[in-house]
Design an enzyme around this catalytic site. Sequence first.
Site, PDB file in Angstrom:
ATOM      1  N   GLU A 209       0.838  -1.208   0.000  1.00 58.22           N
ATOM      2  CA  GLU A 209       0.000   0.000   0.000  1.00 58.22           C
ATOM      3  C   GLU A 209       0.867   1.250   0.000  1.00 58.22           C
ATOM      4  O   GLU A 209       2.062   1.197   0.297  1.00 58.22           O
ATOM      5  CB  GLU A 209      -0.939  -0.011   1.215  1.00 58.22           C
ATOM      6  CG  GLU A 209      -0.223  -0.049   2.541  1.00 58.22           C
ATOM      7  CD  GLU A 209      -1.132  -0.387   3.715  1.00 58.22           C
ATOM      8  OE1 GLU A 209      -2.163  -1.059   3.501  1.00 58.22           O
ATOM      9  OE2 GLU A 209      -0.797   0.016   4.841  1.00 58.22           O
ATOM     10  N   LYS A 211       2.845   4.561   0.852  1.00 56.50           N
ATOM     11  CA  LYS A 211       3.486   5.218   2.008  1.00 56.50           C
ATOM     12  C   LYS A 211       3.313   6.711   1.782  1.00 56.50           C
ATOM     13  O   LYS A 211       3.937   7.310   0.926  1.00 56.50           O
ATOM     14  CB  LYS A 211       4.972   4.852   2.086  1.00 56.50           C
ATOM     15  CG  LYS A 211       5.760   5.667   3.107  1.00 56.50           C
ATOM     16  CD  LYS A 211       5.463   5.210   4.514  1.00 56.50           C
ATOM     17  CE  LYS A 211       6.341   5.948   5.523  1.00 56.50           C
ATOM     18  NZ  LYS A 211       5.978   7.348   5.717  1.00 56.50           N
ATOM     19  N   ARG A 216       0.354  10.782  11.134  1.00 53.59           N
ATOM     20  CA  ARG A 216      -0.288   9.581  11.678  1.00 53.59           C
ATOM     21  C   ARG A 216      -1.446   9.988  12.591  1.00 53.59           C
ATOM     22  O   ARG A 216      -1.320  10.892  13.422  1.00 53.59           O
ATOM     23  CB  ARG A 216       0.747   8.786  12.481  1.00 53.59           C
ATOM     24  CG  ARG A 216       0.296   7.408  12.964  1.00 53.59           C
ATOM     25  CD  ARG A 216       0.439   6.384  11.883  1.00 53.59           C
ATOM     26  NE  ARG A 216       0.184   5.031  12.388  1.00 53.59           N
ATOM     27  CZ  ARG A 216       1.126   4.163  12.708  1.00 53.59           C
ATOM     28  NH1 ARG A 216       2.415   4.513  12.612  1.00 53.59           N
ATOM     29  NH2 ARG A 216       0.819   2.956  13.119  1.00 53.59           N
ATOM     30  N   GLU A 260      -3.381   7.698   8.257  1.00 54.08           N
ATOM     31  CA  GLU A 260      -2.673   8.952   7.982  1.00 54.08           C
ATOM     32  C   GLU A 260      -3.707   9.991   7.564  1.00 54.08           C
ATOM     33  O   GLU A 260      -4.769   9.652   7.022  1.00 54.08           O
ATOM     34  CB  GLU A 260      -1.677   8.777   6.830  1.00 54.08           C
ATOM     35  CG  GLU A 260      -0.578   7.791   7.066  1.00 54.08           C
ATOM     36  CD  GLU A 260       0.672   8.445   7.601  1.00 54.08           C
ATOM     37  OE1 GLU A 260       0.844   9.664   7.425  1.00 54.08           O
ATOM     38  OE2 GLU A 260       1.494   7.731   8.201  1.00 54.08           O
ATOM     39  N   PHE A 298      -5.376   2.573   7.303  1.00 56.31           N
ATOM     40  CA  PHE A 298      -4.710   1.349   6.876  1.00 56.31           C
ATOM     41  C   PHE A 298      -4.817   0.204   7.883  1.00 56.31           C
ATOM     42  O   PHE A 298      -4.289  -0.876   7.645  1.00 56.31           O
ATOM     43  CB  PHE A 298      -3.239   1.597   6.535  1.00 56.31           C
ATOM     44  CG  PHE A 298      -2.459   2.340   7.582  1.00 56.31           C
ATOM     45  CD1 PHE A 298      -2.136   1.756   8.797  1.00 56.31           C
ATOM     46  CD2 PHE A 298      -2.016   3.630   7.331  1.00 56.31           C
ATOM     47  CE1 PHE A 298      -1.397   2.434   9.745  1.00 56.31           C
ATOM     48  CE2 PHE A 298      -1.282   4.321   8.274  1.00 56.31           C
ATOM     49  CZ  PHE A 298      -0.969   3.719   9.488  1.00 56.31           C
ATOM     50  N   ARG A 367       9.425  -3.425  16.161  1.00 51.18           N
ATOM     51  CA  ARG A 367       9.883  -4.781  16.472  1.00 51.18           C
ATOM     52  C   ARG A 367       9.545  -5.709  15.317  1.00 51.18           C
ATOM     53  O   ARG A 367       8.425  -5.723  14.835  1.00 51.18           O
ATOM     54  CB  ARG A 367       9.232  -5.285  17.769  1.00 51.18           C
ATOM     55  CG  ARG A 367       9.691  -4.522  18.995  1.00 51.18           C
ATOM     56  CD  ARG A 367       9.061  -5.051  20.259  1.00 51.18           C
ATOM     57  NE  ARG A 367       7.634  -4.750  20.320  1.00 51.18           N
ATOM     58  CZ  ARG A 367       6.680  -5.664  20.366  1.00 51.18           C
ATOM     59  NH1 ARG A 367       6.988  -6.930  20.329  1.00 51.18           N
ATOM     60  NH2 ARG A 367       5.416  -5.314  20.429  1.00 51.18           N
ATOM     61  N   LYS A 373       8.947  -0.362   5.140  1.00 50.70           N
ATOM     62  CA  LYS A 373       8.684   0.795   4.280  1.00 50.70           C
ATOM     63  C   LYS A 373       9.773   0.909   3.214  1.00 50.70           C
ATOM     64  O   LYS A 373      10.956   0.742   3.499  1.00 50.70           O
ATOM     65  CB  LYS A 373       8.576   2.082   5.096  1.00 50.70           C
ATOM     66  CG  LYS A 373       9.756   2.402   5.998  1.00 50.70           C
ATOM     67  CD  LYS A 373       9.454   3.631   6.843  1.00 50.70           C
ATOM     68  CE  LYS A 373      10.567   3.919   7.835  1.00 50.70           C
ATOM     69  NZ  LYS A 373      10.250   5.064   8.721  1.00 50.70           N
TER      70      LYS A 373
END
Length: 503
Positions: A209, A211, A216, A260, A298, A367, A373
Amino acid sequence: MLFADVVTASAELAATRSRKAKVATLSAVLRAADGAELGPTVAFLSGQTTQARLNAGWRTLADLGVDPAAGSSLTVTEVDTSLDELASAAGSGSAKQRAATLTALFGRATEREQHFLFRLITGELRQGALEGVMLDGIAAAAEVPSEAVRRAFMLSGRLAVTASAALTGGEPALRDFRLELGRPVRPMLATPAESLEEALAENTSRIVEYKMDGARIQVHRDGDEVHIYTRTLREITGHVAELVELVRALPCRSVVLDGETLALTDDGRPRPFQETMSRFGSTREEQVRALLLRPYFFDCLHLDGEDLLDAPLRERNAALREVAGEHVIPGEIEPADPAAILAKAMASGHEGVMVKGLDAPYAAGRRGRAWLKVKPVHTLDLVVLAAEWGHGRRTGFLSNLHLGARDPDGGPPIMVGKTFKGMTDELLAWQTERLRELETRRDSYTVHVRPELVVEIELDGAQTSTRYPGGLALRFARVVRYRPDKEAGDADTIDAVRATVRS
């Protein structure tokens, strides 16, 4: 507990790079703290206070001139109470009241304790107990699995609350934490990938998807009640009425969405990031009308009474598409041509793509490799450590930035380079004012600051170098933008900088 015990533990943390040793030190001191002392102890050893704002700066403390006490008598609770008094001082006579509180506090502190307090209050206490290390210390002190502590922290958002639950109730108390509508969840973060091919190889079952270059947001809805939070869990509901209205209209009774938001131009391309962020602090009607925000969601963490945090992304994505409709971020599940999605995202003015494993649950922090990304233009989020005064047309402005990467083992940021490139006159003026607010000391050329500001830097990789403490130097670095939506703990690590070294 004596405050001196915390100061001693802090010194031990600062003296070692070993994560195992840090965790052992934290575990010992947390076990020794009683219930009331636990919150301030966790905060102090994380380089923070339990108060949001103390209203006391470097100059105020430097001018105190209080002789240290001969022996240790201060307790953790007494220090925290004094800081409460400092934070609550307001109105006429507040400056005198703050000075009296500080004088009394420092007068009871030994020389080591005074030094610790000075750095704690000014934000200069970088002893090596960052969030991840502290969470491991809490787990060791309570003798519970680290994963249980991390999950509870994701849901509570507060280290002290998590520590109290772990040390007083153990794993059952940690399991009691649930997603609560109206209480933000710490966000899951992505790790950079070197290339699209690498990201696809690591997540063979995936969604690809866009970026986006937005801010955010996390939205919570319970009936008609809506709350909207930033990446740092700050509530902005009152500043984004159009998003509140949109969320109220979604076909559900309750929902928690991750996504976002950004402002778009008339032709649908993203406006500069700073313009989007400016909306989070403004309710002026003319600015709202000029900069309407568009959300792109998302992830779905809760829908109509069902928590989805532990569900795999494929299930969360199905719930997302059911509730968010046209507001789902562009992308495809198991795409036949991921490169075409990347090309389309870039052509639309976005940063790149995200490659996410469809079998992974939602987990806070950086993590694992479940979210990767891919950004063709290489950037790093670094911490501003200092700035040098400019010359020529930049005389009177703080210009050349000293940049640091995060130490993954909890130490202070590690300097990896400098840059004065990419700054407009407007940015220089703002930067100078903001850095002077964060000043801790200076010499004739340089102003050193608390490591709080995160700046996005574009670079042509890094190279090995003995010039800076990190053993690296940034190549052709330039400022892209400041990141007010990020904290120092969100900055890229020294390992991320090393990964850009060209072989």
